[in-house]
Design an enzyme around this catalytic site. Sequence first.
Site, PDB file in Angstrom:
ATOM      1  N   HIS A  20      -1.064  -0.260 -10.288  1.00 38.21           N
ATOM      2  CA  HIS A  20      -1.558  -1.380  -9.294  1.00 38.21           C
ATOM      3  C   HIS A  20      -1.915  -2.618  -9.926  1.00 38.21           C
ATOM      4  CE1 HIS A  20      -3.762  -1.361  -5.379  1.00 38.21           C
ATOM      5  NE2 HIS A  20      -3.496  -2.607  -5.708  1.00 38.21           N
ATOM      6  N   ARG A  76       0.871  -1.131  -0.171  1.00 42.57           N
ATOM      7  CA  ARG A  76      -0.122  -0.102   0.035  1.00 42.57           C
ATOM      8  C   ARG A  76       0.986   1.268   0.047  1.00 42.57           C
ATOM      9  NH1 ARG A  76      -3.449  -2.776  -1.767  1.00 42.57           N
ATOM     10  NH2 ARG A  76      -5.387  -3.171  -0.982  1.00 42.57           N
TER      11      ARG A  76
END
Length: 317
Positions: A280, A232
């Site tokens: 991502h 993250r």
Amino acid sequence: MAVITFVSQLAQHEQAAWLALLSAKLPNEAIKLDKDLSIEQKLQCEIAIVANPDVDVLSQYPKLIWVQSLWAGVDALVSQLSHDKPAPSFKLVRLIDPILAQTMSEAVLTWVLYLHRDMPKYLQQQKSALWLQHRYLLPKERTLGVLGLGRLGKLSALRLHENGFNVLGWSQSEKLINGVQCYWGDEGLATMVKQTDILICLLPLTAATYHLINDDLLTKLPQGASIINFARGGIVANNDLIKYLANDHLEHAILDVFEHEPLDESHAFWSHEKITVLPHISAPTHFESAGEIVTNNIKKYRSNAQIPLYINWNKGY
């Protein structure tokens, strides 16, 4: 027939695809979009399936027993549901998919090899038409440090070990993995980082891991180390990262996750020659596999009333 609500802010075509898949696999369940439920149905609903939900919508379901996420990462959802307020009464279940762990380990190996074989250097040299060969190191001469030894981290560490690298791992509690030197706690983190040539972050984002990769940690890495963040964005303190790239203490950073996604077009990371930006992609949810796991979780719950493994609200994972 009891109703299962589907709460999501995905694009309409994505919502429709998930709804069709889940409904086909669960013909005895009535799975409906939140917007299509009556007030009475919302008051009686006990199970929700969510994908990027508006958390305020969940408060309209007072009898919710458990919520199934379609994603493996639920840290943002946990934060929204429990930050500065009592944790919800329902249980939150994240997606636990063996295919996801395999996909992540594949991505970790791919980008470790990218750094190990000096691809960023050769890419820059091509731009300058520079013909220069760099010394080759054997995998066993390269020490890798994996932050986070959960399902994703453990499999990734083992895959790196199988490919001949010297692999270290760190977690908040003690773990044992064959072929991997494991560390835990604050002292263990410092010990591991000081030996690490490539640091791979696979930690959940919690209050304890927010900006864990900061000035204090980065200065402990050996000169010329690199970083891969597939966890993250909030785990990395961006200003500290830029500082250590600028002073050449760090060689390169591969970033697949960011605090705000998609990454703004004007963000400095896009043009930074020592940063590789990925959108991502390290471990995307596999549509069919995720559908199978979610439906099996619901079938088992219907048969024995046992909620699948759920998040500890205090820990955040």
